[in-house]
Design a protein around this motif. Structure first.
Motif, PDB file in Angstrom:
ATOM      1  N   VAL A 141       0.880  -1.167   0.000  1.00  0.00           N
ATOM      2  CA  VAL A 141       0.000   0.000   0.000  1.00  0.00           C
ATOM      3  C   VAL A 141       0.918   1.217   0.000  1.00  0.00           C
ATOM      4  O   VAL A 141       1.857   1.290   0.785  1.00  0.00           O
ATOM      5  N   PRO A 151      -3.138   0.064  -4.607  1.00  0.00           N
ATOM      6  CA  PRO A 151      -3.825   0.614  -3.437  1.00  0.00           C
ATOM      7  C   PRO A 151      -3.008   1.746  -2.827  1.00  0.00           C
ATOM      8  O   PRO A 151      -1.786   1.638  -2.675  1.00  0.00           O
ATOM      9  N   ALA A 292      -3.988   3.142   5.975  1.00  0.00           N
ATOM     10  CA  ALA A 292      -3.088   2.291   5.203  1.00  0.00           C
ATOM     11  C   ALA A 292      -3.020   0.884   5.790  1.00  0.00           C
ATOM     12  O   ALA A 292      -2.987  -0.110   5.043  1.00  0.00           O
ATOM     13  N   MET A 295      -6.193  -0.884   4.814  1.00  0.00           N
ATOM     14  CA  MET A 295      -6.193  -1.228   3.394  1.00  0.00           C
ATOM     15  C   MET A 295      -5.293  -2.429   3.120  1.00  0.00           C
ATOM     16  O   MET A 295      -5.645  -3.325   2.340  1.00  0.00           O
ATOM     17  N   LEU A 296      -4.137  -2.471   3.770  1.00  0.00           N
ATOM     18  CA  LEU A 296      -3.219  -3.589   3.555  1.00  0.00           C
ATOM     19  C   LEU A 296      -3.809  -4.896   4.064  1.00  0.00           C
ATOM     20  O   LEU A 296      -3.740  -5.918   3.379  1.00  0.00           O
ATOM     21  N   GLN A 299      -6.593  -6.036   1.865  1.00  0.00           N
ATOM     22  CA  GLN A 299      -6.028  -6.563   0.633  1.00  0.00           C
ATOM     23  C   GLN A 299      -5.627  -8.019   0.834  1.00  0.00           C
ATOM     24  O   GLN A 299      -5.839  -8.860  -0.030  1.00  0.00           O
ATOM     25  N   THR A 305      -8.568  -3.771  -3.445  1.00  0.00           N
ATOM     26  CA  THR A 305      -7.661  -2.644  -3.620  1.00  0.00           C
ATOM     27  C   THR A 305      -8.501  -1.377  -3.668  1.00  0.00           C
ATOM     28  O   THR A 305      -9.717  -1.425  -3.752  1.00  0.00           O
TER      29      THR A 305
END
Length: 341
Positions: A141, A151, A292, A295-296, A299, A305
């Motif tokens: 990310v 992403p 972040a 999001m990671l 993912q 993403t």
């Protein structure tokens, strides 16, 4: 004797596999059951064996966070927020510093790739192609960089730069300087583009000085070049450069904001401590760190993403004042501000 997973399962009234999933894939466990298992584990003092869990799940529960310069006050709030948020998800964060070097950056990603479940790349200096290539080796990310298809979490520095330039224009400044940041910085390009377009629309001049390293020394070294342009206002790539410039101008007997107004970007802690206090664009660094991490991990769970853009805010303090074309209202506001100060 150490508490085992069997002890937790027995005390919770669930199967061993449920306890295992609670720690390795909590989203697959019923919330009520998960809460009961976690509470029992805490009560018994159970700590899962990370190495064994990694062999079973293929996950290390470690995240890499690579930053451009850990000595820059911009990064610690982001690092701390990411670490705290990851810990709540039972992940640990390994932090590495590239010293603004894209070669070191690439080497660090490859070194960490087999030790972590993913990497957060903050303000990377590598090319888009290099980052896309590395993403084939490890989930990534990117923070403060927009790359199509990857992403990313970005802080809207373009919007912040537009607000900063409009603020200076409203104060009556018509000749501005943008004290640029490092070559290869996506943030630098965004600020330059937004500031330039805003100035052109208003019929004002914007002189770009740089690229420069994003440190106080670079801001101080640029003082003579800024004065040579005849500009009455400066937007700096970050607060460190703005503070360096401010102090260098004052050392030369130049009044800030009397003769030159200065705006920084980041709103680091020092920006409110210098005199005059620095007008700046506040970046939501802590929020970026948390977003972040989310999001990671998302993912990793489902392959999702996306790109998240976080708003920035202009913080008006005392380093900006009326310019040569200041309307009467701006002058009156400046006088009132100094009386209050």
């Amino acid at each position: 004797m150490a508490v085992t997973i069997r002890d937790v399962a027995r005390a919770s009234g669930v199967h061993i596999s449920t306890v295992s999933r609670t720690f390795s894939a909590p989203h697959l466990v019923n919330p009520e059951t998960r809460s009961r298992v976690l509470a029992t584990a805490e009560q018994l003092g159970y700590r899962p064996n990370r190495a064994a869990r990694a062999l079973i799940t293929g996950r290390t529960h470690n995240i890499g966070l690579i930053v451009a310069d850990i000595a820059n006050p911009f990064f610690p709030p982001l690092i701390k927020a990411a670490e705290t948020h990851a810990r709540r998800r039972d992940y640990h964060v390994f932090v590495a510093d590239t010293d603004e070097d894209p070669i070191v950056e690439s080497d660090l990603v490859q070194a960490l790739a087999k030790q972590v479940d993913g990497i957060l790349l903050c303000s990377p200096r590598m090319s888009d192609d290099q980052i896309e290539q590395l993403r084939r080796e490890v989930p990534l990310v990117v923070i403060n960089r927009m790359i199509t298809g990857l992403p990313a979490v970005v802080m809207d520095v373009g919007q912040g730069a537009r607000e900063a330039v409009r603020h200076l224009l409203d104060l009556g400044h018509r000749h501005l300087v943008y004290l640029a940041g490092p070559r290869g910085s996506w943030t630098n390009r965004e600020i330059r583009r937004a500031a330039g377009a805003t100035a052109r629309t208003a019929g004002a001049d914007l002189t770009v000085l740089g690229p420069n390293q994003p440190v106080e020394e670079a801001g101080a070294a640029a003082a003579e070049a800024v004065l040579a342009t005849g500009a009455t206002a400066v937007l700096a790539y970050n607060d460190l450069m703005a503070i360096g410039l401010l102090q260098a101008l004052q050392d030369r007997g130049v009044e800030v904001p009397g003769q030159v107004s200065i705006v920084g970007i980041d709103d680091i802690a020092y920006s409110g401590l210098v005199r005059p206090r620095l007008t700046t664009v506040a970046n939501p660094t802590a929020a970026a760190g948390r977003a972040a991490v989310d999001m990671l991990l998302q993912q990793g769970d489902d392959g999702a993403t996306g790109q998240v853009t976080l708003r920035t805010d202009l913080i008006i303090r005392n380093s900006t004042g009326p310019g040569p074309y200041a309307p009467a209202v701006a002058i009156a506001a400046e006088v009132a501000a100094h009386v209050k100060e």
